[in-house]
Design a protein around this motif. Sequence first.
Motif, short mmCIF file in Angstrom:
data_model
loop_
_atom_site.label_atom_id
_atom_site.label_comp_id
_atom_site.label_asym_id
_atom_site.label_seq_id
_atom_site.Cartn_x
_atom_site.Cartn_y
_atom_site.Cartn_z
N ARG A 84 0.85 -1.19 0.00
CA ARG A 84 0.00 0.00 0.00
C ARG A 84 0.88 1.24 0.00
NH1 ARG A 84 -2.18 -0.03 4.80
NH2 ARG A 84 -3.71 -1.62 4.29
N ALA A 85 0.71 2.08 -1.00
CA ALA A 85 1.40 3.37 -1.07
C ALA A 85 0.34 4.42 -1.39
CB ALA A 85 2.51 3.36 -2.12
N VAL A 86 -0.16 5.08 -0.36
CA VAL A 86 -1.32 5.97 -0.51
C VAL A 86 -1.03 7.10 -1.49
CG1 VAL A 86 -2.86 7.55 0.69
CG2 VAL A 86 -2.17 5.42 1.79
N ASN A 87 0.12 7.74 -1.37
CA ASN A 87 0.43 8.88 -2.24
C ASN A 87 0.60 8.49 -3.70
OD1 ASN A 87 0.34 10.61 -0.07
ND2 ASN A 87 2.55 10.60 0.27
N LEU A 88 0.93 7.21 -3.92
CA LEU A 88 1.07 6.73 -5.30
C LEU A 88 -0.22 6.13 -5.83
CD1 LEU A 88 4.52 4.88 -5.01
CD2 LEU A 88 4.10 7.15 -5.96
N GLN A 89 -1.19 5.93 -4.92
CA GLN A 89 -2.43 5.24 -5.27
C GLN A 89 -2.16 3.79 -5.68
OE1 GLN A 89 -4.65 7.73 -8.11
NE2 GLN A 89 -3.65 9.53 -7.24
N TRP A 90 -1.19 3.17 -5.00
CA TRP A 90 -0.83 1.78 -5.29
C TRP A 90 -1.41 0.86 -4.22
CZ3 TRP A 90 5.05 1.36 -6.92
CH2 TRP A 90 5.24 2.09 -8.09
N HIS A 91 -1.87 -0.31 -4.65
CA HIS A 91 -2.33 -1.35 -3.72
C HIS A 91 -2.02 -2.70 -4.32
CE1 HIS A 91 -4.63 -3.29 -0.59
NE2 HIS A 91 -5.36 -3.92 -1.50
N GLN A 92 -1.19 -3.46 -3.63
CA GLN A 92 -0.79 -4.81 -4.06
C GLN A 92 -0.20 -4.80 -5.48
OE1 GLN A 92 -0.97 -6.00 -0.78
NE2 GLN A 92 -1.33 -7.92 -1.82
N VAL A 93 0.73 -3.90 -5.72
CA VAL A 93 1.37 -3.80 -7.04
C VAL A 93 2.59 -4.71 -7.09
CG1 VAL A 93 2.53 -2.27 -8.67
CG2 VAL A 93 0.57 -1.44 -7.36
N PRO A 94 2.67 -5.65 -8.04
CA PRO A 94 3.81 -6.57 -8.15
C PRO A 94 5.01 -5.89 -8.82
CG PRO A 94 2.23 -7.06 -9.87
CD PRO A 94 1.62 -5.95 -9.05
N VAL A 95 5.63 -4.99 -8.10
CA VAL A 95 6.68 -4.13 -8.67
C VAL A 95 7.82 -4.95 -9.24
CG1 VAL A 95 8.36 -2.33 -8.15
CG2 VAL A 95 6.09 -2.25 -7.10
N VAL A 96 8.32 -5.90 -8.48
CA VAL A 96 9.49 -6.66 -8.92
C VAL A 96 9.19 -7.43 -10.20
CG1 VAL A 96 11.00 -8.61 -8.36
CG2 VAL A 96 10.63 -6.79 -6.69
N ALA A 97 8.10 -8.16 -10.22
CA ALA A 97 7.77 -8.96 -11.40
C ALA A 97 7.66 -8.08 -12.65
CB ALA A 97 6.47 -9.72 -11.16
N GLU A 98 7.02 -6.94 -12.51
CA GLU A 98 6.83 -6.07 -13.67
C GLU A 98 8.15 -5.45 -14.13
OE1 GLU A 98 3.61 -3.36 -13.56
OE2 GLU A 98 2.17 -4.81 -12.80
N LEU A 99 8.98 -5.00 -13.18
CA LEU A 99 10.24 -4.35 -13.58
C LEU A 99 11.27 -5.35 -14.10
CD1 LEU A 99 11.24 -1.38 -11.25
CD2 LEU A 99 10.87 -1.37 -13.72
N VAL A 100 11.25 -6.57 -13.57
CA VAL A 100 12.13 -7.60 -14.12
C VAL A 100 11.80 -7.83 -15.59
CG1 VAL A 100 12.66 -10.07 -14.08
CG2 VAL A 100 12.66 -8.76 -11.95
N ALA A 101 10.52 -7.90 -15.91
CA ALA A 101 10.09 -8.09 -17.30
C ALA A 101 10.49 -6.91 -18.18
CB ALA A 101 8.57 -8.31 -17.35
#
Length: 320
Positions: A84-101
Amino acid sequence: MKYAAGVDVGGTNIVCGLLDERGNVLVKRKYPTAPEKGSRAILEGIAMTLEELREEAGIASKDVQVVGLGIPGLVDPEAGISRRAVNLQWHQVPVVAELVAMTGKPVFIDNDVRMYVYGEAIAGAGRGHDYVYGITIGTGLAAAFVQHGEMYYGNRFMAGEIGHVPIDHVNFACSCGRIGCLETFVSATGIARQAQTRIEQGEESMLREWFPDVKNIRASDVSRACLAGDSLSRDVLEQTGRTLGRALAWVVTILSPDAIVIGGGGALAGELIFEPMKQELNVRLLEDYRDHFVIKTAELNDDAGIIGSALWALHRHKQR
């Protein structure tokens, strides 16, 4: 030479950098976050920026070993998810999987304050110390603990939320929904709020003359007024420092750090806050604690986040 990418993701701006394995920043870029575009657009922008920086630095793609990111809010570094990152409006974002790709590189994420403190512990004011407790005084108050180059997480990666410790004499409402959290008093926001509240209650201050609408008062204005001889502003900063000192007395007794590193915009008040903080620590700590740690001001400033993220990613990669 091995290189790493470090990224400091904020609600307002993102800073991307390429660093060598000693933590030296070779190139960096800062640009608006634009959270309204969504998480995928933000991550695509980071991947593109890192590629542009690599080309600018003349570094071969194979020599960039890892990508590290510091992200605000609740992060699960093992699962690679921004919970959860309120200022980014993120919730359960798979950051690593997406950036690895997107990048084809190993990616490691963690909370932004932990990465700031890690940077200071390894390459900044805390280098040479084995047990570094770092705090940032900004919009809120956050902290992390680094011991022998490793991050102390606690259960569910929640260790360090000193800003949400309740303080008896504090009655301000916190964004977390509770009343009296430390960060509502000890933070840039809290300093401004203290001054605003006291002026609205009828106390005299030159800040009233400077700001017909007291809601426009900032922490930097309180420091400026204090230096100009304003007694209310001096008392606000003293009470802020003493309250922080009381909280840090608990921290020192529980964790026994050999260095406390203080950074963030609120720390720019310097000794106006630090002196009453030190006085409170001297009164409240046993001599065996009091004489065996140092208090330092952060050194890396805006680069601490990208340095910490890059060095932590290199460290984690070596452990695999």
